[in-house]
Write a protein that holds these residues in place. Structure first.
Motif, PDB file in Angstrom:
ATOM      1  N   LEU A  32      -2.970  -0.057   7.792  1.00 12.59           N
ATOM      2  CA  LEU A  32      -2.122   1.123   7.994  1.00 12.59           C
ATOM      3  C   LEU A  32      -2.454   2.205   6.971  1.00 12.59           C
ATOM      4  O   LEU A  32      -2.605   3.386   7.319  1.00 12.59           O
ATOM      5  N   VAL A  33      -2.594   1.824   5.706  1.00 16.83           N
ATOM      6  CA  VAL A  33      -2.921   2.808   4.667  1.00 16.83           C
ATOM      7  C   VAL A  33      -4.302   3.413   4.937  1.00 16.83           C
ATOM      8  O   VAL A  33      -4.495   4.623   4.812  1.00 16.83           O
ATOM      9  N   ALA A  34      -5.262   2.584   5.328  1.00 16.36           N
ATOM     10  CA  ALA A  34      -6.610   3.081   5.630  1.00 16.36           C
ATOM     11  C   ALA A  34      -6.584   4.060   6.797  1.00 16.36           C
ATOM     12  O   ALA A  34      -7.278   5.086   6.772  1.00 16.36           O
ATOM     13  N   LEU A  35      -5.767   3.780   7.786  1.00 20.06           N
ATOM     14  CA  LEU A  35      -5.680   4.646   8.961  1.00 20.06           C
ATOM     15  C   LEU A  35      -5.095   6.010   8.602  1.00 20.06           C
ATOM     16  O   LEU A  35      -5.664   7.050   8.936  1.00 20.06           O
ATOM     17  N   VAL A  36      -3.978   6.019   7.890  1.00 17.59           N
ATOM     18  CA  VAL A  36      -3.343   7.309   7.586  1.00 17.59           C
ATOM     19  C   VAL A  36      -4.079   8.073   6.496  1.00 17.59           C
ATOM     20  O   VAL A  36      -3.878   9.284   6.358  1.00 17.59           O
ATOM     21  N   ALA A  37      -4.939   7.401   5.741  1.00 16.86           N
ATOM     22  CA  ALA A  37      -5.753   8.101   4.744  1.00 16.86           C
ATOM     23  C   ALA A  37      -6.684   9.107   5.407  1.00 16.86           C
ATOM     24  O   ALA A  37      -7.122  10.069   4.771  1.00 16.86           O
ATOM     25  N   GLN A  38      -6.955   8.907   6.688  1.00 18.05           N
ATOM     26  CA  GLN A  38      -7.870   9.796   7.398  1.00 18.05           C
ATOM     27  C   GLN A  38      -7.187  11.096   7.816  1.00 18.05           C
ATOM     28  O   GLN A  38      -7.851  12.043   8.234  1.00 18.05           O
ATOM     29  N   VAL A  39      -5.853  11.131   7.745  1.00 20.46           N
ATOM     30  CA  VAL A  39      -5.127  12.379   7.992  1.00 20.46           C
ATOM     31  C   VAL A  39      -5.135  13.124   6.663  1.00 20.46           C
ATOM     32  O   VAL A  39      -4.400  12.791   5.744  1.00 20.46           O
ATOM     33  N   GLU A  40      -6.011  14.103   6.573  1.00 15.53           N
ATOM     34  CA  GLU A  40      -6.312  14.709   5.279  1.00 15.53           C
ATOM     35  C   GLU A  40      -6.328  16.227   5.352  1.00 15.53           C
ATOM     36  O   GLU A  40      -6.822  16.810   6.313  1.00 15.53           O
ATOM     37  N   LEU A  41      -5.773  16.822   4.331  1.00 16.18           N
ATOM     38  CA  LEU A  41      -5.914  18.250   4.108  1.00 16.18           C
ATOM     39  C   LEU A  41      -6.801  18.377   2.880  1.00 16.18           C
ATOM     40  O   LEU A  41      -6.371  18.065   1.769  1.00 16.18           O
ATOM     41  N   PRO A  42      -8.085  18.764   3.065  1.00 18.31           N
ATOM     42  CA  PRO A  42      -8.993  18.795   1.924  1.00 18.31           C
ATOM     43  C   PRO A  42      -8.500  19.774   0.856  1.00 18.31           C
ATOM     44  O   PRO A  42      -8.245  20.928   1.143  1.00 18.31           O
ATOM     45  N   LEU A  43      -8.347  19.278  -0.324  1.00 18.96           N
ATOM     46  CA  LEU A  43      -7.896  20.078  -1.450  1.00 18.96           C
ATOM     47  C   LEU A  43      -8.629  19.548  -2.667  1.00 18.96           C
ATOM     48  O   LEU A  43      -8.821  18.340  -2.800  1.00 18.96           O
ATOM     49  N   LYS A  44      -9.045  20.411  -3.533  1.00 20.06           N
ATOM     50  CA  LYS A  44      -9.745  20.002  -4.753  1.00 20.06           C
ATOM     51  C   LYS A  44      -8.801  20.115  -5.941  1.00 20.06           C
ATOM     52  O   LYS A  44      -8.030  21.064  -5.997  1.00 20.06           O
ATOM     53  N   PRO A  45      -8.797  19.195  -6.856  1.00 21.09           N
ATOM     54  CA  PRO A  45      -9.646  18.015  -6.941  1.00 21.09           C
ATOM     55  C   PRO A  45      -9.098  16.791  -6.215  1.00 21.09           C
ATOM     56  O   PRO A  45      -9.771  15.786  -6.066  1.00 21.09           O
ATOM     57  N   VAL A  46      -7.847  16.850  -5.704  1.00 21.49           N
ATOM     58  CA  VAL A  46      -7.231  15.701  -5.033  1.00 21.49           C
ATOM     59  C   VAL A  46      -6.769  16.143  -3.649  1.00 21.49           C
ATOM     60  O   VAL A  46      -5.985  17.087  -3.532  1.00 21.49           O
ATOM     61  N   PRO A  47      -7.248  15.473  -2.574  1.00 18.51           N
ATOM     62  CA  PRO A  47      -6.835  15.879  -1.225  1.00 18.51           C
ATOM     63  C   PRO A  47      -5.387  15.465  -0.931  1.00 18.51           C
ATOM     64  O   PRO A  47      -4.856  14.538  -1.541  1.00 18.51           O
ATOM     65  N   ILE A  48      -4.781  16.154   0.006  1.00 17.85           N
ATOM     66  CA  ILE A  48      -3.451  15.784   0.486  1.00 17.85           C
ATOM     67  C   ILE A  48      -3.643  14.875   1.693  1.00 17.85           C
ATOM     68  O   ILE A  48      -4.356  15.225   2.629  1.00 17.85           O
ATOM     69  N   THR A  49      -3.037  13.697   1.658  1.00 20.31           N
ATOM     70  CA  THR A  49      -3.141  12.740   2.760  1.00 20.31           C
ATOM     71  C   THR A  49      -1.757  12.162   3.057  1.00 20.31           C
ATOM     72  O   THR A  49      -0.785  12.456   2.363  1.00 20.31           O
ATOM     73  N   LEU A  50      -1.716  11.289   4.056  1.00 23.10           N
ATOM     74  CA  LEU A  50      -0.481  10.563   4.369  1.00 23.10           C
ATOM     75  C   LEU A  50      -0.438   9.187   3.702  1.00 23.10           C
ATOM     76  O   LEU A  50       0.445   8.386   3.994  1.00 23.10           O
ATOM     77  N   GLN A  51      -1.390   8.909   2.815  1.00 21.52           N
ATOM     78  CA  GLN A  51      -1.447   7.588   2.186  1.00 21.52           C
ATOM     79  C   GLN A  51      -0.143   7.195   1.522  1.00 21.52           C
ATOM     80  O   GLN A  51       0.301   6.061   1.662  1.00 21.52           O
ATOM     81  N   THR A  52       0.460   8.111   0.770  1.00 18.81           N
ATOM     82  CA  THR A  52       1.661   7.722   0.032  1.00 18.81           C
ATOM     83  C   THR A  52       2.789   7.325   0.974  1.00 18.81           C
ATOM     84  O   THR A  52       3.570   6.423   0.653  1.00 18.81           O
ATOM     85  N   LEU A  53       2.879   7.946   2.133  1.00 19.07           N
ATOM     86  CA  LEU A  53       3.872   7.541   3.128  1.00 19.07           C
ATOM     87  C   LEU A  53       3.673   6.075   3.489  1.00 19.07           C
ATOM     88  O   LEU A  53       4.620   5.277   3.480  1.00 19.07           O
ATOM     89  N   ALA A  54       2.436   5.712   3.787  1.00 20.02           N
ATOM     90  CA  ALA A  54       2.142   4.330   4.169  1.00 20.02           C
ATOM     91  C   ALA A  54       2.326   3.367   3.004  1.00 20.02           C
ATOM     92  O   ALA A  54       2.835   2.256   3.180  1.00 20.02           O
ATOM     93  N   VAL A  55       1.940   3.775   1.805  1.00 17.18           N
ATOM     94  CA  VAL A  55       2.096   2.914   0.626  1.00 17.18           C
ATOM     95  C   VAL A  55       3.569   2.548   0.441  1.00 17.18           C
ATOM     96  O   VAL A  55       3.922   1.383   0.236  1.00 17.18           O
ATOM     97  N   LEU A  56       4.445   3.545   0.523  1.00 17.10           N
ATOM     98  CA  LEU A  56       5.869   3.311   0.329  1.00 17.10           C
ATOM     99  C   LEU A  56       6.456   2.466   1.456  1.00 17.10           C
ATOM    100  O   LEU A  56       7.269   1.565   1.206  1.00 17.10           O
ATOM    101  N   LEU A  57       6.050   2.729   2.684  1.00 17.14           N
ATOM    102  CA  LEU A  57       6.535   1.929   3.815  1.00 17.14           C
ATOM    103  C   LEU A  57       6.049   0.484   3.732  1.00 17.14           C
ATOM    104  O   LEU A  57       6.814  -0.447   3.991  1.00 17.14           O
ATOM    105  N   VAL A  58       4.789   0.302   3.376  1.00 14.24           N
ATOM    106  CA  VAL A  58       4.235  -1.054   3.256  1.00 14.24           C
ATOM    107  C   VAL A  58       4.980  -1.836   2.182  1.00 14.24           C
ATOM    108  O   VAL A  58       5.368  -2.986   2.388  1.00 14.24           O
TER     109      VAL A  58
END
Length: 195
Positions: A32-58
């Motif tokens: 699940l975390v790997a899947l939502v990591a692909q939803v990305e808004l490229p930003l430097k130096p750290v992109p915005i993703t949905l990973q934290t949503l999945a991390v907290l849910l998991v």
């Protein structure tokens, strides 16, 4: 004397214990975390993703041990070269061959999942939206502590420049993710109780 623990959502939905169940839950959490990591808004130096949503849910759904294991598996998969990180990458190095500025955020994930899972298991905070949001907010501090510390080390950014690069762009999105997760968990519990 051990403190009583509340059942996790995963344990309630899949009550039969066993290694196969646990392995599937851990694998599913990492996927699940790997899947939502692909939803990305490229930003430097750290992109915005949905990973934290999945991390907290998991973490909340699996509990602290399986949540930690799922996110450790996720990091191991990325470290081994599988394309599970944002942008379909699978290495701790960025495109220039330098260690990712976002590595601190990634390394925080097992600990954040474990913390939210522990809070849920000890205090049953995932049953109501406000409790779920509180547990996830506390775990988010872990993510920011790891992430900002690492970002400062690798970029040399300090003070306001560090906050502008590693905190400010994420606050609104993280608030929305916590709000969404805090609504999803009690909703999932309501469905579980009807089963």
């Amino acid at each position: 004397m051990t403190q009583a623990t509340h059942p996790t959502l995963a344990r309630t939905l899949a009550p039969t214990p066993g290694l196969v169940r646990d392995a599937l839950l851990i694998l599913g959490g990492a996927a699940l975390v790997a899947l939502v990591a692909q939803v990305e808004l490229p930003l430097k130096p750290v992109p915005i993703t949905l990973q934290t949503l999945a991390v907290l849910l998991v973490g909340a759904a699996l509990g602290w041990k399986r949540g930690f294991a799922a996110l450790a598996l996720y990091l191991a998969a990325g470290g081994a070269g599988l394309p599970v990180f944002s942008g379909g990458t699978g290495t701790f190095l960025n495109a220039e061959g330098v260690i990712r500025p976002s590595l601190g955020f990634l390394l925080s994930y097992p600990f954040a999942a474990a913390l939210v899972g522990w809070l849920v298991q000890r205090l049953a905070l995932d049953r109501k939206p406000l409790g779920a949001a509180l547990a996830m907010l506390v775990a988010s501090f872990v993510i920011y502590a790891f992430g900002l510390t690492w970002l400062s080390l690798v970029t040399g950014l300090k003070g306001q420049a560090l906050l502008t690069a590693g905190l400010t762009p994420f606050l609104l999105g993280d608030a929305l993710k916590i709000g969404l997760a805090a609504l999803l968990l009690p909703g999932a519990w309501a469905m579980a109780r009807k089963r």
